[in-house]
Design an enzyme around this catalytic site. Structure first.
Site, PDB file in Angstrom:
ATOM      1  CD  GLU A 187       4.064   1.434   7.094  1.00 24.33           C
ATOM      2  OE1 GLU A 187       4.641   2.010   8.158  1.00 24.33           O
ATOM      3  OE2 GLU A 187       3.577   2.141   6.015  1.00 24.33           O
ATOM      4  CG  ASP A 223      -0.380   0.224   2.452  1.00 23.43           C
ATOM      5  OD1 ASP A 223       0.741  -0.667   2.946  1.00 23.43           O
ATOM      6  OD2 ASP A 223      -0.519   1.218   3.281  1.00 23.43           O
TER       7      ASP A 223
END
Length: 454
Positions: free
Chosen positions: A156, A92
């Site tokens: 994250e 991500d």
């Protein structure tokens, strides 16, 4: 030991690595469905899973974590009796911010001035490619001498803790003898660096309400309390005149005793405008690695274009507080919350909401794995010795892994050196750093396997 066969193999794999990174960067995998479709993260997760299957990983799975994201897991068995190494990255990314400010499309890997530009190129899609390069180089030069687990996190950057909670519920999944977190970076391009400390973080949203509705500023201004003005005054209370963070009860005088960050280099790296002062006191290293730092990262208020002469009834802000090693993030959250509640002016109604939290981390750099990494980096970066630095950013998973596996050694390396401009527009990765760090990781895995035999 010689690094030559490994380095030659990695060099030959770099065109493939660039093509793969371009494919991975193309996914707009911001783990916030309010900004980008969830399908973008799902497509990126499937790409990572397919890449692991192509490298003969077993038990490849997309893990549905409690925050609604997916982490990708795979296991590559090594020789009998070999230690297990967990390799971490995340797929991500941060949102691109102002896409018009990018010199090339943020989700299109573009080579310019010897670097590869694109959101996630360094943080941390490049970290996943680094792991693949290291493993491919070992396969081509005698095989992978350890058992490898890979985990690629899917949220994250949002700090919502999905993988942390999943790991706590399935503690056997990520168990390993040593863990390589591929999400930090060298202190400078060409200077091999492991990260010894990470600041933790707490994220709060604060809302102030003063009126039942907006009012005409001419008719009521000067007596009616304006929520936006109250917010400005409240946020100003979080810093002293010199810019030092001033949260009631939070210590701000710790010192960093390791590698220092010269102020002129920091000004250049941070692109501070001529004549503008740095904030805070102490050394730069003290300020960014050893002390707390508050940042207002967002404010809900009327835009300049279309603004009307009105008093605002409500205002909202999002505040990030970086928490250094030695301080507890939960305690810092309580202090920050209490500060916001007690410093709101004019009796404004205050609502504080916590939206994220992660503890700081300190690695044991005297452990045997660090000796293996130092030897590997010495070969991957001829003429340079491994350095240890701090990092102002946060990787909450580190503390979860340290708590779950107290005997495991945790190393932090990565591609996010200052020129990478992670979290900003025009993020990029140095292909030379990708190549050298892939060599270093491959040599580390070989060194570590040998050290466990003796």
């Amino acid at each position: 030991m010689t690094a030559r066969p490994i380095s030659e193999t990695v060099a030959s794999l770099m065109p493939r690595a660039k093509a793969e990174l371009a494919e991975l960067v193309a996914f707009r995998s911001v783990a916030d469905p309010a900004q980008f479709p969830r399908s973008e993260c799902e497509a990126a997760a499937n790409w990572v899973a397919d890449a692991l299957r192509a490298e003969d990983f077993q038990h490849v799975a997309l893990l549905d974590t409690p925050d609604g994201s997916q982490s990708v897991y795979g296991f590559l068995p090594g020789p009998a009796g070999a230690p297990t190494v967990l390799l971490y990255a995340h797929y991500d990314v941060q949102p691109p911010l102002d896409e018009a400010a990018w010199l090339s499309p943020p989700f299109e890997l573009t080579e310019r001035d010897g670097r590869w530009f694109g959101r996630g190129a360094a943080d941390c899609k490049g970290g996943f490619i680094m792991h693949l390069l290291a493993l491919r180089a070992l396969k081509a030069n005698g095989g992978v001498p350890v058992s490898v687990k890979i985990i690629a996190e899917g949220s994250e950057e949002q700090g919502t803790g999905g993988l942390e909670r999943y790991a706590e519920a399935h503690p056997e999944l990520l168990a390993a003898d040593t863990i390589v977190i591929g999400d930090t970076g060298n202190f400078r391009v060409g200077l091999p660096t492991v990260t010894a400390t990470l600041r933790g973080m707490t994220m709060l949203r604060v809302q102030l309400d003063t009126l039942e509705g907006n009012l005409h500023s001419g008719q009521f201004g000067g007596a009616a309390p304006d929520a936006l003005a109250a917010m400005i005054q409240l946020l100003a209370s979080l810093r002293s005149e010199d810019g030092t963070t001033t949260v009631d009860g939070l210590a701000t005088d710790a010192a960093w005793d390791g590698l220092q960050y010269p102020e002129d280099e920091f000004r250049t790296d941070a692109k501070v405008l001529d004549g503008v002062e740095l904030i805070g006191t102490g050394t730069v290293a003290d300020r960014i690695w050893a002390r707390p730092a508050v940042t207002v990262i967002g404010i809900d208020c009327p835009p300049v274009v279309g603004a009307t002469p009105s008093l605002q009834a409500s205002a909202r802000a999002q505040i990030s507080l970086r928490v250094p090693p030695g301080q507890d993030a939960a305690d810092a959250t309580k202090l920050l919350t209490a500060h916001l509640e007690s410093h709101a002016p004019w009796g404004a109604r205050v609502v504080v909401e916590q939206v994220g939290q992660g503890q700081p981390f300190r690695a044991d750099t005297s452990s045997p794995a660090y000796t293996s990494m130092a030897e590997a980096m010495r070969l991957a970066y001829p003429g340079e010795e491994m350095q240890s630095s701090g990092m102002g950013g946060s990787i909450p998973l580190c503390n979860t892994l340290a708590a779950l596996y107290p005997q495991a050694e945790i190393l932090l390396i990565g591609l996010s050196e200052p020129e990478a401009q992670i979290h900003a527009v025009n993020e990029s990765v140095s292909p030379e750093e990708l190549e050298r760090l892939s060599v270093a990781e491959a040599l580390f895995l070989r060194n570590y396997a040998e050290s466990r035999k003796s």
